[in-house]
Design a protein around this motif. Structure first.
Motif, short mmCIF file in Angstrom:
data_model
loop_
_atom_site.label_atom_id
_atom_site.label_comp_id
_atom_site.label_asym_id
_atom_site.label_seq_id
_atom_site.Cartn_x
_atom_site.Cartn_y
_atom_site.Cartn_z
N ILE A 14 11.43 17.13 28.59
CA ILE A 14 12.86 17.32 28.81
C ILE A 14 13.61 16.08 28.34
O ILE A 14 13.26 14.95 28.71
CB ILE A 14 13.16 17.53 30.32
N PHE A 15 14.63 16.27 27.51
CA PHE A 15 15.41 15.14 27.04
C PHE A 15 16.12 14.50 28.24
O PHE A 15 16.73 15.18 29.06
CB PHE A 15 16.44 15.59 26.00
N PRO A 17 18.95 12.10 29.01
CA PRO A 17 20.07 11.35 28.44
C PRO A 17 20.29 9.99 29.10
O PRO A 17 20.69 9.04 28.44
CB PRO A 17 21.28 12.28 28.63
N LYS A 41 13.92 8.83 40.19
CA LYS A 41 14.39 8.47 41.54
C LYS A 41 13.21 7.97 42.36
O LYS A 41 12.07 8.41 42.15
CB LYS A 41 14.94 9.71 42.28
N LEU A 67 12.63 17.71 46.89
CA LEU A 67 12.82 16.40 46.27
C LEU A 67 12.69 16.44 44.75
O LEU A 67 13.24 15.58 44.06
CB LEU A 67 11.83 15.39 46.86
N ASN A 69 12.52 19.19 41.12
CA ASN A 69 12.61 20.54 40.57
C ASN A 69 11.54 20.65 39.50
O ASN A 69 11.64 20.00 38.46
CB ASN A 69 14.00 20.78 39.98
N VAL A 71 10.89 22.52 37.22
CA VAL A 71 11.30 22.92 35.87
C VAL A 71 11.55 21.69 35.00
O VAL A 71 11.28 21.69 33.80
CB VAL A 71 12.58 23.79 35.92
N ILE A 72 12.05 20.63 35.62
CA ILE A 72 12.46 19.46 34.82
C ILE A 72 11.81 18.15 35.26
O ILE A 72 11.94 17.15 34.57
CB ILE A 72 14.00 19.28 34.87
N LEU B 58 20.74 14.16 45.33
CA LEU B 58 19.40 14.57 44.91
C LEU B 58 19.46 15.27 43.56
O LEU B 58 19.08 14.71 42.56
CB LEU B 58 18.74 15.45 45.98
N ARG B 59 19.93 16.49 43.52
CA ARG B 59 20.26 17.20 42.28
C ARG B 59 21.39 18.17 42.66
O ARG B 59 21.49 18.56 43.81
CB ARG B 59 19.07 18.05 41.76
N ARG B 65 21.05 24.91 48.46
CA ARG B 65 20.19 26.10 48.41
C ARG B 65 19.48 26.36 49.73
O ARG B 65 18.98 27.45 49.99
CB ARG B 65 19.16 25.98 47.29
N PHE B 66 19.42 25.32 50.59
CA PHE B 66 18.78 25.49 51.90
C PHE B 66 19.79 25.76 53.01
O PHE B 66 19.46 25.73 54.18
CB PHE B 66 17.95 24.24 52.24
N GLU B 95 18.92 26.49 41.46
CA GLU B 95 18.05 25.78 42.41
C GLU B 95 17.42 26.76 43.40
O GLU B 95 16.29 26.57 43.85
CB GLU B 95 18.84 24.70 43.16
N GLY B 101 15.80 28.62 35.11
CA GLY B 101 16.26 27.39 34.48
C GLY B 101 16.94 26.45 35.45
O GLY B 101 16.92 26.66 36.68
N VAL B 102 17.59 25.44 34.89
CA VAL B 102 18.24 24.42 35.72
C VAL B 102 19.31 23.74 34.89
O VAL B 102 19.28 23.80 33.65
CB VAL B 102 17.17 23.41 36.22
N VAL B 104 21.17 20.19 33.98
CA VAL B 104 20.96 18.75 34.07
C VAL B 104 22.16 18.01 33.47
O VAL B 104 23.11 18.63 33.01
CB VAL B 104 19.65 18.32 33.37
N ARG B 105 22.06 16.69 33.51
CA ARG B 105 23.15 15.83 33.04
C ARG B 105 23.56 16.18 31.60
O ARG B 105 22.70 16.42 30.75
CB ARG B 105 22.68 14.37 33.12
N THR B 107 24.37 15.89 27.87
CA THR B 107 23.72 15.00 26.88
C THR B 107 24.58 13.77 26.59
O THR B 107 24.07 12.67 26.43
CB THR B 107 23.48 15.78 25.57
N LEU B 109 26.47 12.29 28.59
CA LEU B 109 26.63 11.56 29.86
C LEU B 109 28.08 11.56 30.35
O LEU B 109 28.39 10.97 31.37
CB LEU B 109 26.12 10.12 29.77
N VAL B 149 18.89 24.03 30.87
CA VAL B 149 17.53 23.76 30.40
C VAL B 149 16.58 24.83 30.93
O VAL B 149 16.62 25.17 32.12
CB VAL B 149 17.05 22.37 30.91
#
Lengths: 136, 237
Positions: A14-15, A17, A41, A67, A69, A71-72, B58-59, B65-66, B95, B101-102, B104-105, B107, B109, B149
């Motif tokens: 996974i890229f 950034p 982390k 804590l 995922n 997938v990534i 966290l993410r 999701r909980f 999540e 999928g998911v 993420v940040r 590209t 930034l 992703v």
């Protein structure tokens, strides 16, 4: 008392950034030998009790569900603590004392498991390599 | 008329926008549902709004999701009810495993907050029936983690089963590197589950549902949902 450390890292496929930006910043500061950086982390947990196996089983689930995922990200879980010392039933006070003594040991200095140890070794080698290059 | 539930997580900040569009623009029955509730109060459709649930700690979406309401959301999804996740809601659905999928940040930034062109991939879904294939919408985005992703097999399956409803494009409908605001794989801006009743997207249709706001291109998403349920449009703007 059990202390746990969870290192969560972006998967290699996974890229990342953030890691890319950090890597470029390091290179911009003149350390061109650094070719890759990955930003993850570090999560530190403190648990009651002293059953390492039980704690590991519980935390593996937490690592997978919350804590990290999968997938990534990948994670490395390390635990530090004292197993209950095997003593006869009659000597309970001594056992308590042993647990207390074991739990109060300093934690962070030494790596508790192989993956963390490996990372530290790599860092040392890399630092040495940087110093060597600078020396030229 | 449909009955809608708008879930409020601590840190949700687009809940009132969604509520306004559904209640005041489309004359629907809408309830706010606090994340600690466990019932959707008989809602026909659920919206997980945008925002920063649990501070994105966290993410994004990992803690939400909980929330106690999530089993009810999953149950509704399993029953084939409409579940819509916008921005942070999309992240929560991923999540929670309701979408693959998911996110993420970005590209770059950078947090991207702007109105951009979004292409409709096809109208054969309950979320896009009021649009045309290839139609380019002007929709606002506002996110720092919108980079979609998934592994290659999942991406192939998403396109094969027509689960990709929105992609980032230029104003002519072309997907160019410059038209991708966050680095999303294959320019994905919004996907459904295989059954087609759960939809997550990063753009904000609720912020583009009235002409006074500069664009009403997002309204079609909500009217599509109503049309799919055979609900007549009483007061559509």
């Amino acid at each position: 008392m059990i202390r746990a450390q969870v290192i969560v890292r972006p998967r290699a496929s996974i890229f990342d950034p953030q890691g890319d930006a950090v890597c470029r910043a390091i290179q911009h500061l003149g350390v061109s030998t650094v070719k890759q950086a990955h930003v993850g982390k570090c999560i530190e947990l403190e648990l009651e009790g002293n059953d390492l196996n039980k704690a590991r089983a519980q935390l593996e689930t937490i690592c997978k569900d919350l804590l990290s995922n999968p997938v990534i990200e990948d994670y490395v879980l390390t635990l530090k603590g004292a197993e209950p010392p095997k003593v006869k039933a009659a000597s309970k006070p001594a056992a308590k004392k042993a647990v207390k003594k074991a739990a109060s040991r300093p934690v962070a200095k030494k790596a508790a498991s192989k993956p963390v140890k490996k990372t530290k070794v790599k860092k040392t080698v890399r630092r040495a390599a940087v110093k060597k290059k600078k020396g030229k | 008329m449909m009955r809608w539930a708008v879930i409020q997580f601590p840190g949700s900040n687009c809940d009132q926008d969604v509520f306004h569009v559904l209640k005041n623009v489309l004359a629907q029955e809408v309830d706010y549902i606090w994340h600690k509730d466990s019932s959707l109060k008989g809602a026909d459709a659920v919206v997980l709004p945008g925002g920063f649930s649990y501070g994105d700690y966290l993410r994004c979406g990992a803690i939400a999701r909980f929330s106690p309401i999530m089993p009810a959301v999953k149950e509704a999804a399993g029953q084939g009810k409409t579940v819509l996740g916008i921005c942070n809601g999309f992240q929560i659905l991923c999540e929670a495993g309701l979408l693959p999928g998911v996110l993420v940040r970005n590209t770059s930034l950078h947090f991207r907050c702007e109105t951009i062109p979004v292409r409709v991939e096809h109208p054969s879904s309950r979320f896009t029936s009021e649009y045309l294939t290839g139609q380019v919408l002007q929709l606002p985005i506002a996110h720092g983690e919108g980079h979609y992703v998934a592994d290659e097999a999942t991406l192939d399956a998403l396109f094969l089963h027509k689960q990709v409803l929105f992609t980032y494009s230029d104003s002519q409908g072309r997907t160019t590197p410059g038209s991708n605001p966050n680095g999303s794989q294959r320019h994905i801006a919004g996907i459904t589950n295989r059954a087609g009743n759960v939809f997550g997207l990063m753009p904000h249709p609720e912020r583009a549902s009235e002409k006074i706001l500069g664009s009403s291109d997002g309204l079609g998403l909500f009217t599509s949902i109503l049309a799919s349920q055979g609900v007549p449009l009483a007061q559509a703007a």
